[in-house]
Write an enzyme that holds these catalytic residues in place. Sequence first.
Site, PDB file in Angstrom:
ATOM      1  N   ALA A   1       4.916  -8.905   3.718  1.00  0.00           N
ATOM      2  CA  ALA A   1       4.380  -8.835   2.355  1.00  0.00           C
ATOM      3  C   ALA A   1       5.439  -9.343   1.375  1.00  0.00           C
ATOM      4  O   ALA A   1       6.060 -10.375   1.619  1.00  0.00           O
ATOM      5  CB  ALA A   1       3.909  -7.422   2.048  1.00  0.00           C
ATOM      6  N   SER A   2       5.700  -8.602   0.309  1.00  0.00           N
ATOM      7  CA  SER A   2       6.569  -9.126  -0.754  1.00  0.00           C
ATOM      8  C   SER A   2       8.042  -9.228  -0.381  1.00  0.00           C
ATOM      9  O   SER A   2       8.817  -9.885  -1.091  1.00  0.00           O
ATOM     10  CB  SER A   2       6.421  -8.275  -2.023  1.00  0.00           C
ATOM     11  OG  SER A   2       5.200  -8.558  -2.651  1.00  0.00           O
TER      12      SER A   2
END
Length: 508
Positions: A87-88
Amino acid sequence: MVESPRINSVKLAIGLLAIAIVLGQSVWAQPVVTRLDSLFSARHNKSQLSGNVLIAQQGTVVYQRSFGYADRENKIRMTKPSRFHLASTSKLFTAVAILQLKEKGLIKLTDPIRKYLPDFPYTRITVWHLLTHTSGLPDFQIFEPYYQQDPKRILTNADLIPALKRYGKVLFEPGEKWSYSSPGTALLAAIVEKMTRLPFEQYLKKQIWTVSGMHHTYINSLSALVHDEKRVKNYAYPTLFSDSVQLADSIPRHQEFAQESGALIGPGLVVSDMDDLFLFDQALSAGKLLKPATMEEAFTPIKLNNGHYAQPEPFLGKTAFGLGWFILTEDPTRKVVLHTGKQGGLVSIFIRDLTRQQTFILLDNSESYGLNNTTLNAIRIVDNRPLLALKESLSFIYAKDIIKHGTDYAVSHFNQLKSDTLHYYLNLFELDYVGHQLMANHQAERGLETLRLLTQLNPANWFPYYSYGKALLTSGKKEEAAMSLAKSLSLSPGNKEVQQVVDQLKSN
């Protein structure tokens, strides 16, 4: 040549000292490992950890273990090579790539984006603004109209600039505030491709992953799916009120986000494992990826236009932001940098204590509750400090109460517990999330009651009135929505995000 007795005695002393250090580390490590294992095992036994953990001290792994299932349906256990979407946390690779281009003189952080992407609609936004999340660009809401029109459409980096033009004005002037923008990071990836004439993944592989020895890291996109038997499946609770998890991609709220973000390269989509992330950490420490001066700049808190330090929402303590990195600021005697990721049932946490040369990597595939505090306690165990009380979320207790027992019970129980700050905590955004989850699950009145409660708890904050106003508008209560939004604007004059909803209300 025969060595003198003095030289021999010095060598002997050095040898004994080295042995003592090794023995000391062994004696130190065992109780620490035992306490770490006790912490993580307890979290796993309470369904609050499912994944892989790696902790290192001075370049040596001191704790590494897998918990739970990579595939629950087929009873496939989590193992050391299990791979996770980051993800981020993927944004770190984009930040390193941009800083590498800066070192090579291919770009300047002060350059306007339009120098590299001529169709970009905003003249005053620079590379620095995108890298520091101070550009004023919105987040994934720019893609919501596209999803509403065609839920099956795969949105890519080519859709970024048209979507920004369609969305309209920035949320604030560049450098005025800190506000997370994944589309901004995707634009940085587009700049990397433009200046290197390489596909972004190819650049990362050549200049970062291969250099670091990360041979199990890649990008998995909706537009270019990779088959990987070692990639874990992601699980999540269908609602905050659910008692068991299911595949995250079967849950509507995760489906929408996955569709909007699933082919946007730069802010996410990197897949890796804990060993590869540790190799990335070590490559940074050894100066293989960036010069020490560049890393020092990246790990220095940035200031806004008003001269104040940017202060993101704290999630692991008081936090500042550097060039692509979050920076913990509670302890001025040590430098701790990190990034986290959360998406559709998965959580990634990557922490580097530069002062004490400690690394903490936690990858989870079941939307486990309380992972931030679990990680903070792991840090405290390694530091030999007292553990934090693992508090429960008042918002999540309230969510279950309102479904099982109704609004009156939920509010009464909430009021009874909220003064017990030793065992419970209240987060504004979690309670806001509960309210909107209720509305999304056909519990409109209970959702509105929750958001109304939030305005009472935070009467001087513009956000609860804004969120409540949007919910009222969704429910068709235009007059009440107008009053709540007006209150929000009075607390935050000139707030473009609120003004856009007010304008929408007036146009209807």
